[in-house]
Design a protein around this motif. Structure first.
Motif, PDB file in Angstrom:
ATOM      1  N   TRP A  61       0.861  -1.084  -0.170  1.00  0.00           N
ATOM      2  CA  TRP A  61      -0.098   0.139  -0.066  1.00  0.00           C
ATOM      3  C   TRP A  61       0.805   1.204   0.077  1.00  0.00           C
ATOM      4  O   TRP A  61       0.607   2.007  -0.798  1.00  0.00           O
ATOM      5  N   LEU A  62       2.065   1.027   0.723  1.00  0.00           N
ATOM      6  CA  LEU A  62       2.629   2.620   1.088  1.00  0.00           C
ATOM      7  C   LEU A  62       3.856   2.652  -0.133  1.00  0.00           C
ATOM      8  O   LEU A  62       4.467   3.666  -0.368  1.00  0.00           O
ATOM      9  N   GLY A  63       4.191   1.549  -0.714  1.00  0.00           N
ATOM     10  CA  GLY A  63       5.360   1.571  -2.023  1.00  0.00           C
ATOM     11  C   GLY A  63       5.550   0.442  -2.512  1.00  0.00           C
ATOM     12  O   GLY A  63       6.008  -0.544  -2.095  1.00  0.00           O
ATOM     13  N   ALA A  64       4.760   0.301  -3.699  1.00  0.00           N
ATOM     14  CA  ALA A  64       5.137  -0.967  -4.481  1.00  0.00           C
ATOM     15  C   ALA A  64       4.911  -0.484  -6.041  1.00  0.00           C
ATOM     16  O   ALA A  64       4.088   0.276  -6.490  1.00  0.00           O
ATOM     17  N   GLN A  65       5.178  -1.602  -6.740  1.00  0.00           N
ATOM     18  CA  GLN A  65       4.908  -1.358  -8.174  1.00  0.00           C
ATOM     19  C   GLN A  65       4.109  -2.450  -8.915  1.00  0.00           C
ATOM     20  O   GLN A  65       3.568  -2.791  -9.852  1.00  0.00           O
ATOM     21  N   ALA A  66       3.835  -3.473  -7.891  1.00  0.00           N
ATOM     22  CA  ALA A  66       2.802  -4.756  -8.077  1.00  0.00           C
ATOM     23  C   ALA A  66       2.464  -5.255  -6.990  1.00  0.00           C
ATOM     24  O   ALA A  66       3.019  -5.043  -5.640  1.00  0.00           O
ATOM     25  N   GLY A  67       1.472  -6.155  -6.634  1.00  0.00           N
ATOM     26  CA  GLY A  67       1.041  -6.875  -5.505  1.00  0.00           C
ATOM     27  C   GLY A  67      -0.591  -6.569  -5.392  1.00  0.00           C
ATOM     28  O   GLY A  67      -1.170  -5.490  -6.060  1.00  0.00           O
ATOM     29  N   LEU A  68      -1.112  -7.323  -4.503  1.00  0.00           N
ATOM     30  CA  LEU A  68      -2.523  -7.108  -4.276  1.00  0.00           C
ATOM     31  C   LEU A  68      -2.499  -5.920  -3.326  1.00  0.00           C
ATOM     32  O   LEU A  68      -3.824  -5.086  -3.703  1.00  0.00           O
ATOM     33  N   GLY A  69      -1.891  -5.471  -2.481  1.00  0.00           N
ATOM     34  CA  GLY A  69      -1.861  -4.275  -1.616  1.00  0.00           C
ATOM     35  C   GLY A  69      -2.051  -3.074  -2.754  1.00  0.00           C
ATOM     36  O   GLY A  69      -2.391  -2.099  -2.582  1.00  0.00           O
ATOM     37  N   TYR A  70      -0.945  -3.057  -3.507  1.00  0.00           N
ATOM     38  CA  TYR A  70      -0.805  -2.184  -4.443  1.00  0.00           C
ATOM     39  C   TYR A  70      -1.827  -1.952  -5.458  1.00  0.00           C
ATOM     40  O   TYR A  70      -2.421  -0.922  -5.712  1.00  0.00           O
ATOM     41  N   PHE A  71      -2.568  -2.885  -5.982  1.00  0.00           N
ATOM     42  CA  PHE A  71      -3.647  -2.880  -7.095  1.00  0.00           C
ATOM     43  C   PHE A  71      -4.966  -2.494  -6.188  1.00  0.00           C
ATOM     44  O   PHE A  71      -5.542  -1.617  -6.834  1.00  0.00           O
ATOM     45  N   SER A  72      -5.043  -2.505  -4.779  1.00  0.00           N
ATOM     46  CA  SER A  72      -6.116  -2.283  -4.090  1.00  0.00           C
ATOM     47  C   SER A  72      -6.031  -0.652  -4.029  1.00  0.00           C
ATOM     48  O   SER A  72      -7.075   0.134  -4.156  1.00  0.00           O
ATOM     49  N   ARG A  73      -4.796  -0.225  -3.523  1.00  0.00           N
ATOM     50  CA  ARG A  73      -4.778   1.235  -3.348  1.00  0.00           C
ATOM     51  C   ARG A  73      -4.768   1.945  -4.832  1.00  0.00           C
ATOM     52  O   ARG A  73      -5.393   3.029  -4.698  1.00  0.00           O
ATOM     53  N   ARG A  74      -4.466   1.296  -5.825  1.00  0.00           N
ATOM     54  CA  ARG A  74      -4.520   2.111  -7.022  1.00  0.00           C
ATOM     55  C   ARG A  74      -6.122   2.105  -7.613  1.00  0.00           C
ATOM     56  O   ARG A  74      -6.276   3.079  -8.192  1.00  0.00           O
ATOM     57  N   MET A  75      -6.791   1.035  -7.353  1.00  0.00           N
ATOM     58  CA  MET A  75      -8.166   1.067  -7.451  1.00  0.00           C
ATOM     59  C   MET A  75      -8.995   2.231  -6.589  1.00  0.00           C
ATOM     60  O   MET A  75      -9.874   2.808  -7.122  1.00  0.00           O
ATOM     61  N   MET A  76      -8.476   2.421  -5.380  1.00  0.00           N
ATOM     62  CA  MET A  76      -9.199   3.546  -4.720  1.00  0.00           C
ATOM     63  C   MET A  76      -8.876   4.707  -5.258  1.00  0.00           C
ATOM     64  O   MET A  76      -9.955   5.523  -5.262  1.00  0.00           O
ATOM     65  N   THR A  77      -7.894   5.088  -6.049  1.00  0.00           N
ATOM     66  CA  THR A  77      -7.396   6.327  -6.512  1.00  0.00           C
ATOM     67  C   THR A  77      -8.679   6.532  -7.763  1.00  0.00           C
ATOM     68  O   THR A  77      -8.850   7.569  -8.297  1.00  0.00           O
ATOM     69  N   GLN A  78      -9.157   5.465  -8.315  1.00  0.00           N
ATOM     70  CA  GLN A  78     -10.070   5.469  -9.182  1.00  0.00           C
ATOM     71  C   GLN A  78     -11.523   5.346  -9.063  1.00  0.00           C
ATOM     72  O   GLN A  78     -12.400   5.107  -9.671  1.00  0.00           O
ATOM     73  N   PHE A  79     -11.728   5.421  -7.453  1.00  0.00           N
ATOM     74  CA  PHE A  79     -13.043   5.227  -6.835  1.00  0.00           C
ATOM     75  C   PHE A  79     -13.727   3.954  -7.343  1.00  0.00           C
ATOM     76  O   PHE A  79     -15.082   3.965  -7.556  1.00  0.00           O
TER      77      PHE A  79
END
Length: 246
Positions: free
Chosen positions: A191-209
């Motif tokens: 969530w706090l710093g990555a370029q891949a992974g399930l946590g990263y994907f979840s955070r990225r989708m949050m920015t897209q609401f």
């Protein structure tokens, strides 16, 4: 009967969630379980092929480091009272620091590599393994050890054939806690710093609401945690059963 009760509670929870989500009618904040299931099906290849292996690798490496180092330090503290007095307070103090505060520092140290996420996973899983293993080693009865000494056993024999078997259930108790925490640690790191992974994907989708897409990888993380817990429980039963037979 217990499984049926658990299933009933889960179904009741999902039903209340589904009804509440439909009444709220704000899927970007509170998607319903059906919407999450549909989104999970749509994203199954992306999540399972692209992001799940990254998160699993982080979890496995973090757990491996914690098991090896945590067990070694537990044995060291058990065999040396001076080391125990020096390290035990530090172990306790390490758990007072919020992981969420250290995760960005790990990103500064290791960059957006896997090691910043592994560091978070190790930090969050190291403590239960170390402390539970040490408590298990220290739970042996002095009377039994003295009896074994009078029967000709060496300290090495006592450690290998009495202390370790005695500590085994405690070790697995710590490991069962650690495997679930490792999933959380990997997700926090991503969530706090990555370029891949399930946590990263979840955070990225949050920015897209996209609420359903935020929950989809969380569901996968939950399944991963349950599977790891079941695997550890299975191994524990086999080893403890074998120890009891022997």
């Amino acid at each position: 009967m217990k499984n049926a009760s658990s299933l009933l509670i889960v179904l009741l929870f999902l039903s209340v969630w589904e009804i509440g989500a439909r009444l709220a009618n704000q899927a970007f904040i509170l998607p319903s379980p059906i919407q999450i299931a549909i989104k999970l099906w749509e994203l199954k290849e992306v999540l399972i092929i692209n992001h799940l292996p990254v998160t699993l690798l982080t979890i496995i490496i973090g757990l491996a480091i914690s098991i090896v180092s945590g067990t070694a330090i537990a044995v060291w503290m058990f065999s040396n009272p001076s080391v125990r007095k020096a390290l035990y307070p530090i172990l306790i103090a390490s758990q007072m620091i919020p992981v969420i505060a250290l995760a960005p520092i790990f990103v500064l140290w290791f960059g957006y590599t896997i090691w910043s996420k592994v560091a978070v996973a190790v930090l969050i899983t190291f403590f239960p393994i170390t402390v539970n293993t040490f408590d298990g080693l220290a739970s042996g009865k002095k009377e039994t050890e003295e009896l074994l000494l009078t029967m000709g056993a060496t300290k090495k024999d006592i450690f290998l054939k009495y202390s370790i078997p005695t500590a085994l259930p405690h070790f697995f108790s710590g490991l069962k806690v650690a495997v679930t925490l490792s999933v959380i640690g990997a997700a926090i790191g991503e969530w706090l710093g990555a370029q891949a992974g399930l946590g990263y994907f979840s955070r990225r989708m949050m920015t897209q609401f996209d609420g359903a897409a935020v929950f989809a990888p969380i569901f996968v993380l939950t399944v991963v945690g349950i599977v790891l817990f079941v695997c550890v429980t299975f191994i524990e039963k086999r080893l403890v059963k074998r120890r009891n037979i022997n």
